[in-house]
Scaffold this active site. Sequence first.
Site, PDB file in Angstrom:
ATOM      1  N   ASN A 113     -75.681-150.672 -27.592  1.00  0.00           N
ATOM      2  CA  ASN A 113     -76.772-149.901 -28.147  1.00  0.00           C
ATOM      3  C   ASN A 113     -77.637-149.318 -27.017  1.00  0.00           C
ATOM      4  OD1 ASN A 113     -78.995-149.172 -29.683  1.00  0.00           O
ATOM      5  ND2 ASN A 113     -79.577-151.013 -30.850  1.00  0.00           N
ATOM      6  N   ARG A 168     -73.461-148.042 -31.316  1.00  0.00           N
ATOM      7  CA  ARG A 168     -74.569-147.634 -32.291  1.00  0.00           C
ATOM      8  C   ARG A 168     -74.895-146.098 -32.035  1.00  0.00           C
ATOM      9  NH1 ARG A 168     -80.475-150.242 -33.667  1.00  0.00           N
ATOM     10  NH2 ARG A 168     -80.702-149.183 -35.582  1.00  0.00           N
ATOM     11  N   HIS A 202     -81.022-146.859 -40.373  1.00  0.00           N
ATOM     12  CA  HIS A 202     -80.937-148.405 -40.412  1.00  0.00           C
ATOM     13  C   HIS A 202     -79.947-148.799 -41.257  1.00  0.00           C
ATOM     14  CE1 HIS A 202     -85.448-148.657 -39.380  1.00  0.00           C
ATOM     15  NE2 HIS A 202     -84.807-148.941 -38.371  1.00  0.00           N
ATOM     16  N   ARG A 257     -95.120-145.190 -34.665  1.00  0.00           N
ATOM     17  CA  ARG A 257     -94.599-143.796 -35.741  1.00  0.00           C
ATOM     18  C   ARG A 257     -95.455-143.943 -36.919  1.00  0.00           C
ATOM     19  NH1 ARG A 257     -88.334-144.796 -35.775  1.00  0.00           N
ATOM     20  NH2 ARG A 257     -88.565-146.393 -34.718  1.00  0.00           N
ATOM     21  N   GLU A 280     -76.651-156.260 -36.797  1.00  0.00           N
ATOM     22  CA  GLU A 280     -76.185-154.971 -36.952  1.00  0.00           C
ATOM     23  C   GLU A 280     -75.083-154.970 -35.788  1.00  0.00           C
ATOM     24  OE1 GLU A 280     -79.953-151.992 -37.041  1.00  0.00           O
ATOM     25  OE2 GLU A 280     -80.107-153.841 -35.814  1.00  0.00           O
TER      26      GLU A 280
END
Length: 420
Positions: A11, A97, A185, A245, A383
Amino acid sequence: MSRYESCLVLNAGSSSLKFSVLRRVEATDDLQQVLSGQIAGIGTDATFEAKDANRRVVAQRRWNAEDSQRRGALLEYLLAWLGQALPEDRIVAAGHRVVHGGRAFSRPVRVTPAVLSALEALVPLAPLHQPHNLAPMRALAASHPDLPQIACFDTAFHADLPWVASSYALPQELADEGVQRYGFHGLSYEYVSQHLAALRPELANQRIVICHLGNGSSLAAVHAGRGVDTTMGFTALDGVPMGTRCGAIDPGVLLYLMREKGMGAAELEDLLYRRSGLLGVSGLSNDMRALQESSDPAAQRAVELFCFRVAKEVAALAGSMGGIDALVFTAGIGENSPGVRAAVCERLRWMGVAIDDYANSRRALEISADDSILPVFVLPTNEEKMIALHTLAVLAAGAPHGREADEGLTCSTARTPATC
C-alpha cells in the site's frame, strides 16, 4: 525448498510504503498475517520498521536524506529483508491497493503494461494517491518480471451503485467523461460486510450502514453484501469531515474563495486536503485522540462536528436503503474511540439505537444495549487480508505466463537490494 506460499501486500503512499505478508494456513483456505510494517519518510528521512504476527517490532532501520530519495532501492531492500526474515516462504504474488479503478476496473485485475497505462490515465481523478499506488508496480515489473502482480481497487465495491447514487445533476457530456460518484474505502467495506455475515448469518441479506472512521472517513450503505450508497463521491474529499479533509462543502464556497480570495487550484487543493477537517476546525491536531484529551473548546467543537456529521450520514444512508438493520463501526477511530461511538449513537437514539456503556468501553463485538432496536457492532477492518484474498483468487483463476507457474518470488533467493 519453500515450505509456505505467501502473498505480499503493498500500500504505497506519497511518503510511505506499507507492507504485509500473509501466509496460507495449511489445510484451510484462510490466510495468516506473519509480518507487517512500513517504510516511512520516503523522500526526506526514510525509516523502516517491521512487526511480527504479535505486533512485536522485529526490525528497524534508518536512511540518510540522499538514500531516502531512492524509492526503487528502498523497495529492493524490503524484498531482500523479507528473504532473510522468511526463508521458508515463497511469495507467489504481490497485491497492490489502488485508490481508483474508474469505470474500467470493477474487480481485481492482473497488472500488465496495458493495465498500467489505463491506471495512469486515471491519475487526474486521484492525483494525490494514484501515482504513488502505481510506482511500486513499475518497480517490481522491472526488477522481478516473473512475479505476478494484482491491482485491487478501493472503488470496485461501489461499481454497481444504482445510477441515482452514482450520478451528479450535471450535463450528460460531463457524466460521459466520467464525472460521477465513485466511492472509496471499498476494500474495507467488502471485508467488514463479509466478516459480519460470517459472524451473524442472519444479517447476511440485511441492510447495514458501515462507518469507516479514521484519518480518512466515509460511510457506506450495504444491502445483502452489495454497495447501495456511500458518502465519498468523485474524490475522497466528499462526505464527513476527516483528519485534514473538509468533507462535503457547498461548491459556492469554492467559487467564493476563487473569486474573492484569488485562490487557484493548487491553493484550493492544499486547503481542502491538508488544512481542513479536524485540524482546520480545532487549529490543533488531526488526531482524534489528541482532540478528545484536550480541554480546548475548539478541539471539543471539532469532535462534536465530526460526530454530528457521521450521525447525519447514517440516517441519510438508511434512507437510501429504505431502512436499516444494523450499524457497524470500523477503522482507526471507529474501532478505538468509545467516545465517538457513544456520541454518534446518542444522536441516533430516535432511530432506536441504544448502546451498552460497558460493552462500548471494552470494544465488544456487539455494543448495543438489550433494549436497542438496532444492533450495533464494532468490527476491525482488514484491507490487507482482503487484498491478499483477491490476489490469490485472481492468481488461481488466471492462466500463468512464462515461468510464473513455478517460480514466483522465493524469499530466500530474493534479489539483493541496491545500496541504499
